[in-house]
Design a protein around this motif. Structure first.
Motif, PDB file in Angstrom:
ATOM      1  N   ARG A  55       0.828  -1.206   0.000  1.00 14.98           N
ATOM      2  CA  ARG A  55       0.000   0.000   0.000  1.00 14.98           C
ATOM      3  C   ARG A  55       0.864   1.259   0.000  1.00 14.98           C
ATOM      4  NH1 ARG A  55      -2.696  -1.054   4.282  1.00 14.98           N
ATOM      5  NH2 ARG A  55      -1.577   0.283   5.746  1.00 14.98           N
ATOM      6  N   VAL A  56       1.936   1.255   0.783  1.00 17.45           N
ATOM      7  CA  VAL A  56       2.840   2.407   0.833  1.00 17.45           C
ATOM      8  C   VAL A  56       3.460   2.665  -0.534  1.00 17.45           C
ATOM      9  CG1 VAL A  56       5.004   3.288   1.769  1.00 17.45           C
ATOM     10  CG2 VAL A  56       3.366   2.178   3.285  1.00 17.45           C
ATOM     11  N   ILE A  57       4.008   1.626  -1.143  1.00 16.22           N
ATOM     12  CA  ILE A  57       4.675   1.769  -2.443  1.00 16.22           C
ATOM     13  C   ILE A  57       3.707   2.283  -3.499  1.00 16.22           C
ATOM     14  CG2 ILE A  57       5.656   0.440  -4.355  1.00 16.22           C
ATOM     15  CD1 ILE A  57       7.683   1.076  -2.213  1.00 16.22           C
ATOM     16  N   THR A  58       2.507   1.723  -3.516  1.00 12.57           N
ATOM     17  CA  THR A  58       1.516   2.147  -4.512  1.00 12.57           C
ATOM     18  C   THR A  58       1.168   3.624  -4.349  1.00 12.57           C
ATOM     19  OG1 THR A  58       0.566  -0.081  -4.627  1.00 12.57           O
ATOM     20  CG2 THR A  58      -0.814   1.738  -5.398  1.00 12.57           C
ATOM     21  N   THR A  59       0.886   4.047  -3.115  1.00 10.57           N
ATOM     22  CA  THR A  59       0.506   5.441  -2.863  1.00 10.57           C
ATOM     23  C   THR A  59       1.669   6.383  -3.100  1.00 10.57           C
ATOM     24  OG1 THR A  59      -1.095   4.683  -1.214  1.00 10.57           O
ATOM     25  CG2 THR A  59      -0.489   7.011  -1.164  1.00 10.57           C
ATOM     26  N   LEU A  60       2.830   6.014  -2.604  1.00 11.52           N
ATOM     27  CA  LEU A  60       4.010   6.872  -2.735  1.00 11.52           C
ATOM     28  C   LEU A  60       4.367   7.114  -4.196  1.00 11.52           C
ATOM     29  CD1 LEU A  60       6.430   8.316  -1.324  1.00 11.52           C
ATOM     30  CD2 LEU A  60       7.644   6.128  -1.434  1.00 11.52           C
ATOM     31  N   ASN A  61       4.455   6.050  -4.970  1.00  6.30           N
ATOM     32  CA  ASN A  61       4.891   6.181  -6.359  1.00  6.30           C
ATOM     33  C   ASN A  61       3.848   6.851  -7.246  1.00  6.30           C
ATOM     34  OD1 ASN A  61       7.341   4.988  -5.753  1.00  6.30           O
ATOM     35  ND2 ASN A  61       6.728   2.950  -6.415  1.00  6.30           N
ATOM     36  N   ARG A  62       2.568   6.745  -6.892  1.00  8.47           N
ATOM     37  CA  ARG A  62       1.512   7.342  -7.717  1.00  8.47           C
ATOM     38  C   ARG A  62       1.230   8.799  -7.386  1.00  8.47           C
ATOM     39  NH1 ARG A  62      -3.224   2.637  -7.759  1.00  8.47           N
ATOM     40  NH2 ARG A  62      -2.133   1.125  -9.093  1.00  8.47           N
ATOM     41  N   LEU A  63       1.330   9.147  -6.102  1.00 12.08           N
ATOM     42  CA  LEU A  63       0.810  10.445  -5.676  1.00 12.08           C
ATOM     43  C   LEU A  63       1.864  11.432  -5.196  1.00 12.08           C
ATOM     44  CD1 LEU A  63      -2.406   9.278  -3.745  1.00 12.08           C
ATOM     45  CD2 LEU A  63      -2.193   9.994  -6.134  1.00 12.08           C
TER      46      LEU A  63
ATOM     47  N   GLY B 281      15.753   1.724   4.627  1.00 11.13           N
ATOM     48  CA  GLY B 281      15.667   0.336   4.210  1.00 11.13           C
ATOM     49  C   GLY B 281      15.788  -0.668   5.341  1.00 11.13           C
ATOM     50  N   GLU B 282      16.281  -0.233   6.485  1.00 11.75           N
ATOM     51  CA  GLU B 282      16.427  -1.148   7.622  1.00 11.75           C
ATOM     52  C   GLU B 282      15.092  -1.461   8.285  1.00 11.75           C
ATOM     53  OE1 GLU B 282      20.232  -0.424   9.995  1.00 11.75           O
ATOM     54  OE2 GLU B 282      19.973   1.475   8.933  1.00 11.75           O
TER      55      GLU B 282
ATOM     56  N   ARG C 103      10.543  -2.834   1.244  1.00 16.27           N
ATOM     57  CA  ARG C 103      10.317  -2.479  -0.162  1.00 16.27           C
ATOM     58  C   ARG C 103      11.073  -1.219  -0.585  1.00 16.27           C
ATOM     59  NH1 ARG C 103       5.504  -4.554  -2.253  1.00 16.27           N
ATOM     60  NH2 ARG C 103       6.175  -3.557  -4.219  1.00 16.27           N
ATOM     61  N   TYR C 104      12.078  -0.865   0.158  1.00 15.19           N
ATOM     62  CA  TYR C 104      12.891   0.322  -0.154  1.00 15.19           C
ATOM     63  C   TYR C 104      13.357   0.346  -1.611  1.00 15.19           C
ATOM     64  CZ  TYR C 104      16.479   3.938   0.652  1.00 15.19           C
ATOM     65  OH  TYR C 104      17.241   5.084   0.608  1.00 15.19           O
ATOM     66  N   PRO C 105      13.842  -0.785  -2.174  1.00 15.78           N
ATOM     67  CA  PRO C 105      14.299  -0.759  -3.575  1.00 15.78           C
ATOM     68  C   PRO C 105      13.188  -0.468  -4.581  1.00 15.78           C
ATOM     69  CG  PRO C 105      15.178  -2.673  -2.417  1.00 15.78           C
ATOM     70  CD  PRO C 105      14.128  -2.091  -1.542  1.00 15.78           C
ATOM     71  N   ASP C 106      11.913  -0.613  -4.177  1.00 18.89           N
ATOM     72  CA  ASP C 106      10.799  -0.395  -5.097  1.00 18.89           C
ATOM     73  C   ASP C 106      10.301   1.043  -5.095  1.00 18.89           C
ATOM     74  OD1 ASP C 106      10.756  -3.118  -5.837  1.00 18.89           O
ATOM     75  OD2 ASP C 106       9.556  -3.607  -4.069  1.00 18.89           O
TER      76      ASP C 106
ATOM     77  N   ILE D 108      14.736  10.055  -3.355  1.00 18.56           N
ATOM     78  CA  ILE D 108      14.875   9.992  -1.897  1.00 18.56           C
ATOM     79  C   ILE D 108      16.046  10.864  -1.480  1.00 18.56           C
ATOM     80  CG2 ILE D 108      15.254   8.486   0.103  1.00 18.56           C
ATOM     81  CD1 ILE D 108      14.319   6.143  -1.688  1.00 18.56           C
ATOM     82  N   HIS D 109      15.853  11.639  -0.426  1.00 19.35           N
ATOM     83  CA  HIS D 109      16.950  12.463   0.085  1.00 19.35           C
ATOM     84  C   HIS D 109      16.996  12.380   1.607  1.00 19.35           C
ATOM     85  CE1 HIS D 109      19.896  15.693   0.291  1.00 19.35           C
ATOM     86  NE2 HIS D 109      19.156  16.270   1.220  1.00 19.35           N
ATOM     87  N   TYR D 110      18.173  12.086   2.156  1.00 20.06           N
ATOM     88  CA  TYR D 110      18.384  12.104   3.610  1.00 20.06           C
ATOM     89  C   TYR D 110      18.795  13.518   4.003  1.00 20.06           C
ATOM     90  CZ  TYR D 110      18.027   7.044   3.701  1.00 20.06           C
ATOM     91  OH  TYR D 110      17.554   5.757   3.599  1.00 20.06           O
TER      92      TYR D 110
END
Length: 386
Positions: free
Chosen positions: A151-159, A175-176, A180-183, A188-190
């Motif tokens: 759900r996170v990946i879908t929302t993040l990448n779409r919106l 990623g720790e 799904r960090y690689p997806d 991304i910026h730290y």
């Protein structure tokens, strides 16, 4: 630029104060609106304009949302909030929309966020870059991790257009705690960790105000918002009574703005000489500069205050999830931090820890704490197409 920042705190004040620090930095260069909708908060600077949604908070069981105003039902408050948030975007027409935590958390608020985010994507609202503002560590999801991360990946990448992680990636990476960090497709910026700076010469000024002698030790005990942590406050008072202070040691406790009043009264009844209790200080970083030891929970904001001050610290992580313990272990690699467990809260054991840590010196940790500025600079780069 016109910037809208959405922060929904439902339990403590950590999310709000981290968001406030970022907004203060943004407001020095841009027109900022901070959208809030949790329990009341104080000490918001005049440079920040609040957009107040009808309040929602966690119920007494910490399981479900409940209106801050009991005169309204949950459905009524949700409808009011959704209408007001959408109307705000129609009128203010922000060029940047920062959303704290969602979609990595605050799923219960997608009823008002998704309509705005989708309308921006469809062009039904004015053009706006949308970014996630995320702390360092996610709370574990043992029962539905795969579904949650999908759900996170879908929302993040779409919106969304980018992800700001408020951490130093030499200490902690997203990623720790997110498989799904690689997806993640968006940039991304730290930014570095976010924390307020103490005022110049605050140690000398604060110690003078408190009439502390040069050889007098100051211990500061804190539990964030105060919804949890009573056992640490009680244990600290008991341990302080065990110390042979002879007026060479003081203790200041901050029990938090949301600490129940009956708890505050119990603490006051048991206070030894040279100890004091207050709910909150708007100058907490200055207190840590003046102090010689911090005893606290291990939430994000308090840990960053500790590291910024370079003060030796005893931290007691919240046991309900891994977040605070994980952070404390990582920071302890670079900072003078000792992690407490339940067995350390006996008066004799905690007194021993206090005596040991009062003998430690201040330090300067190699940790990026410039996260507010880092956030602003990266937002400006992204908006400039850099």
């Amino acid at each position: 630029m016109r910037i809208a920042y959405y922060c929904q705190h439902v339990l403590g004040i950590g999310h709000f104060h981290r968001s406030l620090e970022i907004c203060k930095e943004l407001a020095e260069h841009h027109e900022v609106r901070l959208i809030v909708g949790g329990p009341p908060v104080d000490d918001v600077p005049k440079t920040i304009t609040l957009v107040q949604l009808p309040g929602l908070q966690m119920d007494t069981d910490f399981k479900n949302l409940a209106p801050c105003n009991s005169a309204y039902s949950l459905d009524e408050v949700k409808k009011q909030r959704g209408t007001r948030l959408y109307s705000f975007f129609e009128k203010f027409r922000p060029e940047v929309f920062l959303v704290e935590l969602y979609p990595f958390g605050r799923k219960a608020f997608r009823f008002e966020l998704d309509p705005v985010l989708k309308a921006i994507r469809k062009g039904e609202l004015s053009p706006c870059k949308c970014f996630v503002s995320l702390r360092d560590i996610l709370v574990e999801r043992p029962n539905d991790r795969e579904r949650f991360e999908e759900r996170v990946i879908t929302t993040l990448n779409r919106l969304f257009d980018g992800l700001l992680v408020h951490a130093d990636d030499t200490v902690i990476t997203l990623g720790e705690t997110f498989n799904r960090y690689p997806d993640i497709d968006v940039p991304i910026h730290y930014t570095g960790f976010v924390t307020p700076k103490s005022t110049p010469q605050s140690r000398e000024k604060m110690r003078h105000q408190l009439s502390l002698a040069a050889n007098e030790k100051l211990i500061v005990v804190s539990v964030g918002g105060g919804n949890v942590g009573e056992e640490l406050l009680v244990a600290s008072i008991a341990a302080f009574k065990q110390l042979n202070t002879d007026k060479n040691c003081r203790m200041q406790l901050f029990c938090g703005p949301y600490c129940p009043e009956n708890t505050v009264q119990r603490l006051l009844l048991n206070l030894p000489p040279n100890a004091a209790v207050d709910r909150f200080s708007a100058h907490f970083p200055d207190w840590l500069q003046a102090a010689d030891l911090s005893i606290s929970m291990a939430g994000y904001n308090t840990c960053m205050n500790i590291v910024q001050a370079g003060i030796p610290a005893l931290v007691y992580p919240f046991a309900q999830n891994q977040e605070q313990a994980f952070r404390a272990r990582r920071l302890a690699r670079k900072a003078t931090i000792t992690i407490l467990g339940d067995t350390d809260l006996t008066e004799h054991t905690l007194a021993t820890h206090i005596i040991s840590m009062l003998g430690r010196t201040r330090y300067q940790a190699d940790i990026n704490l410039n996260g507010a500025v880092g956030s602003r600079l990266q937002i400006e780069r992204w908006c400039q197409g850099v």
